[in-house]
Design an enzyme around this catalytic site. Sequence first.
Site, PDB file in Angstrom:
ATOM      1  N   THR A 272       4.068   2.904   5.433  1.00 10.04           N
ATOM      2  CA  THR A 272       2.644   2.532   5.535  1.00 10.04           C
ATOM      3  C   THR A 272       1.979   3.526   6.470  1.00 10.04           C
ATOM      4  OG1 THR A 272       1.069   0.984   6.530  1.00 10.04           O
ATOM      5  CG2 THR A 272       3.331   0.765   7.249  1.00 10.04           C
TER       6      THR A 272
ATOM      7  N   ASP B 298       5.344  -4.711   6.099  1.00 10.35           N
ATOM      8  CA  ASP B 298       5.958  -5.988   6.502  1.00 10.35           C
ATOM      9  C   ASP B 298       5.875  -7.067   5.416  1.00 10.35           C
ATOM     10  OD1 ASP B 298       3.273  -6.191   6.865  1.00 10.35           O
ATOM     11  OD2 ASP B 298       3.353  -7.000   8.911  1.00 10.35           O
ATOM     12  N   GLY B 299       4.835  -7.040   4.579  1.00  7.59           N
ATOM     13  CA  GLY B 299       4.743  -8.003   3.475  1.00  7.59           C
ATOM     14  C   GLY B 299       5.909  -7.797   2.508  1.00  7.59           C
ATOM     15  N   SER B 300       6.210  -6.538   2.236  1.00  8.59           N
ATOM     16  CA  SER B 300       7.313  -6.208   1.314  1.00  8.59           C
ATOM     17  C   SER B 300       8.646  -6.632   1.932  1.00  8.59           C
ATOM     18  CB  SER B 300       7.347  -4.700   1.053  1.00  8.59           C
ATOM     19  OG  SER B 300       6.064  -4.235   0.736  1.00  8.59           O
TER      20      SER B 300
ATOM     21  N   ASP C 286      -0.357   2.857   8.442  1.00  9.72           N
ATOM     22  CA  ASP C 286      -0.893   2.182   9.631  1.00  9.72           C
ATOM     23  C   ASP C 286       0.010   2.249  10.866  1.00  9.72           C
ATOM     24  OD1 ASP C 286      -3.059   1.533   8.145  1.00  9.72           O
ATOM     25  OD2 ASP C 286      -2.602  -0.592   7.939  1.00  9.72           O
TER      26      ASP C 286
ATOM     27  N   GLY D 175      -6.673   0.990   9.314  1.00  8.68           N
ATOM     28  CA  GLY D 175      -5.964   0.258  10.367  1.00  8.68           C
ATOM     29  C   GLY D 175      -6.521  -1.147  10.407  1.00  8.68           C
ATOM     30  N   ARG D 176      -6.005  -1.984   9.494  1.00  9.02           N
ATOM     31  CA  ARG D 176      -6.540  -3.346   9.341  1.00  9.02           C
ATOM     32  C   ARG D 176      -6.320  -4.155  10.603  1.00  9.02           C
ATOM     33  NH1 ARG D 176      -4.453  -5.324   3.935  1.00  9.02           N
ATOM     34  NH2 ARG D 176      -2.594  -4.657   5.025  1.00  9.02           N
TER      35      ARG D 176
ATOM     36  N   ARG E  91     -26.174  15.262  15.872  1.00  4.58           N
ATOM     37  CA  ARG E  91     -26.089  13.871  15.407  1.00  4.58           C
ATOM     38  C   ARG E  91     -24.929  13.112  16.053  1.00  4.58           C
ATOM     39  NH1 ARG E  91     -27.422  14.993   9.045  1.00  4.58           N
ATOM     40  NH2 ARG E  91     -29.635  14.525   9.230  1.00  4.58           N
TER      41      ARG E  91
ATOM     42  N   ASP F  10       2.262   0.165  11.757  1.00  5.97           N
ATOM     43  CA  ASP F  10       2.214  -1.150  12.414  1.00  5.97           C
ATOM     44  C   ASP F  10       3.520  -1.932  12.232  1.00  5.97           C
ATOM     45  OD1 ASP F  10       1.908  -1.505   9.709  1.00  5.97           O
ATOM     46  OD2 ASP F  10       0.302  -2.975   9.853  1.00  5.97           O
TER      47      ASP F  10
ATOM     48  N   ARG G 163      13.412  10.065  -3.453  1.00  7.89           N
ATOM     49  CA  ARG G 163      14.316  11.204  -3.726  1.00  7.89           C
ATOM     50  C   ARG G 163      15.575  11.115  -2.875  1.00  7.89           C
ATOM     51  NH1 ARG G 163      14.560  16.143  -0.896  1.00  7.89           N
ATOM     52  NH2 ARG G 163      14.998  18.039  -2.106  1.00  7.89           N
TER      53      ARG G 163
ATOM     54  N   ARG H  11       1.216  -5.394  -5.415  1.00  7.31           N
ATOM     55  CA  ARG H  11       1.400  -6.558  -4.541  1.00  7.31           C
ATOM     56  C   ARG H  11       1.586  -7.751  -5.483  1.00  7.31           C
ATOM     57  NH1 ARG H  11      -2.945  -3.827  -1.364  1.00  7.31           N
ATOM     58  NH2 ARG H  11      -1.927  -2.991   0.488  1.00  7.31           N
TER      59      ARG H  11
ATOM     60  N   GLU I 299     -10.815   0.243  11.199  1.00  7.58           N
ATOM     61  CA  GLU I 299     -11.460  -0.745  10.315  1.00  7.58           C
ATOM     62  C   GLU I 299     -11.312  -2.178  10.837  1.00  7.58           C
ATOM     63  OE1 GLU I 299      -7.934  -0.543   6.958  1.00  7.58           O
ATOM     64  OE2 GLU I 299      -9.885  -1.275   6.333  1.00  7.58           O
TER      65      GLU I 299
ATOM     66  N   HIS J  74      -9.752   5.456   1.281  1.00  8.81           N
ATOM     67  CA  HIS J  74      -8.404   5.642   0.723  1.00  8.81           C
ATOM     68  C   HIS J  74      -7.933   7.084   0.649  1.00  8.81           C
ATOM     69  CE1 HIS J  74      -9.097   1.454  -0.217  1.00  8.81           C
ATOM     70  NE2 HIS J  74      -7.803   1.338  -0.437  1.00  8.81           N
TER      71      HIS J  74
ATOM     72  N   GLY K  44       0.843  -1.200   0.000  1.00  5.97           N
ATOM     73  CA  GLY K  44       0.000   0.000   0.000  1.00  5.97           C
ATOM     74  C   GLY K  44       0.876   1.247   0.000  1.00  5.97           C
TER      75      GLY K  44
ATOM     76  N   ARG L 282      -4.809   7.739   2.429  1.00  7.50           N
ATOM     77  CA  ARG L 282      -3.485   7.342   1.928  1.00  7.50           C
ATOM     78  C   ARG L 282      -2.873   8.380   0.989  1.00  7.50           C
ATOM     79  NH1 ARG L 282      -3.731   1.061   1.081  1.00  7.50           N
ATOM     80  NH2 ARG L 282      -3.403   1.492  -1.113  1.00  7.50           N
TER      81      ARG L 282
HETATM   82  O1  F6P Z   1      -1.830   0.799   3.849  1.00  8.46           O
HETATM   83  C1  F6P Z   1      -2.446  -0.023   4.818  1.00  8.46           C
HETATM   84  C2  F6P Z   1      -3.886  -0.016   4.591  1.00  8.46           C
HETATM   85  O2  F6P Z   1      -4.216   1.320   4.504  1.00  8.46           O
HETATM   86  C3  F6P Z   1      -4.803  -0.707   5.578  1.00  8.46           C
HETATM   87  O3  F6P Z   1      -5.159   0.045   6.688  1.00  8.46           O
HETATM   88  C4  F6P Z   1      -5.970  -1.079   4.721  1.00  8.46           C
HETATM   89  O4  F6P Z   1      -6.702  -2.149   5.232  1.00  8.46           O
HETATM   90  C5  F6P Z   1      -5.320  -1.448   3.446  1.00  8.46           C
HETATM   91  O5  F6P Z   1      -4.171  -0.629   3.355  1.00  8.46           O
HETATM   92  C6  F6P Z   1      -6.152  -1.337   2.222  1.00  8.46           C
HETATM   93  O6  F6P Z   1      -5.307  -1.462   1.108  1.00  8.46           O
HETATM   94  P1  F6P Z   1      -5.711  -1.821  -0.383  1.00  8.46           P
HETATM   95  O7  F6P Z   1      -7.026  -1.208  -0.654  1.00  8.46           O
HETATM   96  O8  F6P Z   1      -4.603  -1.234  -1.182  1.00  8.46           O
HETATM   97  O9  F6P Z   1      -5.746  -3.310  -0.436  1.00  8.46           O
END
Ligand code: F6P
Length: 328
Positions: free
Chosen positions: A130, A107-109, A132, A175-176, A167, A134, A25, A76, A227, A258, A15, A261
């Site tokens: 990222t 962390d995936g990268s 997040d 924040g997955r 309201r 995290d 840069r 990805r 989220e 998004h 992401g 981001r």
């Molecule tokens: O960058 C991390 C994040 O923003 C998470 O919080 C979110 O769940 C995820 O990316 C969504 O990413 P994508 O829509 O690119 O799969």
Amino acid sequence: MPKKIKKLAVLTSGGDSPGMNAAIRSVVRTCAYHDVECVGVYRGYEGLIEGDFKSMGARSVRGIINKGGTILKSARSQTFRTPEGRKIAYQNLVDNNIEGLVVIGGDGSFTGALVFNQEFGFPVMGIPGTIDNDIFGTSHTLGFDTALNTVVDAIDKIRDTASSHNRLFFIEVMGRDVGHIALNTGIAGGAEEILIPEEDLGLDRLVESLNRSRKSGKTSSIVIVAEGDKIGKNIFELKEYVDDNMEGYDVRVSVLGHMQRGGAPSCFDRVLASRMGVKAVETLLEGKTNYMVGLIANKMELTPLDNAIKGKTKINLELLRVSDIMSI
Ligand code: F6P
């Protein structure tokens, strides 16, 4: 003395986050400063496999420090998860005389980078990017600070309309797996409650807290929902629950999505990205590999990639308490 590296590559993966361009840069210009050639790889590991490379000099990264997203694009890659894909990627690097790789991502990268190093002994260095926040081994990931400012700005705007109409708003933030964005922006945006994955507030306590707020004279309320929170209902089901179980609340939902981001990186993220790029390149030039650069107590520090991947960031419990006290 380590063998002098003459050519490095940089890619962005996973992401995107604001500050990635500032980091590209910095990597490119640090290479130029040390008389090392730099190659940009497009679309992360996907471009590594396809040989989608572009030579980058100091002037090629002008005018990007203030831009969101990543000029190198991100992806990805499923193919890079296979040994065959990684072998092609390795051959492309060798064929282009590239001797080290800077990976800007999450962390995936980093997992991909580590496997790649273990298979081919290819030098790799990580820069945490990222929103997040995290990733273990840095107090701040690239883009976190910018995302916080974006979210607080959105909460402020929603509060204007929430208070005009008396309201209750549920606002979902990203924040997955972690609640860093929710917790910080909840406090900064004056939220009544903050729901995060690390702490299950429970529906009863949420209802109790909302009732208490109303009795204390509040006419409108904001609840920030990460989220990945664990309350067991998504944000629309939460609205329904309050509609069905609480009298007199006019509830609305806003999912920020998004937009969190994107946008120009904050001053903090630009400085952080610049520092991280310098440290990443200079660490590779020292002959080191398999580290992530990070910010710890305002210093650039190295954390082994393995620890950065396996380690868990912890929520700041003091912030939870501050939030409870502020929402009295
Ligand atoms: O960058 C991390 C994040 O923003 C998470 O919080 C979110 O769940 C995820 O990316 C969504 O990413 P994508 O829509 O690119 O799969």
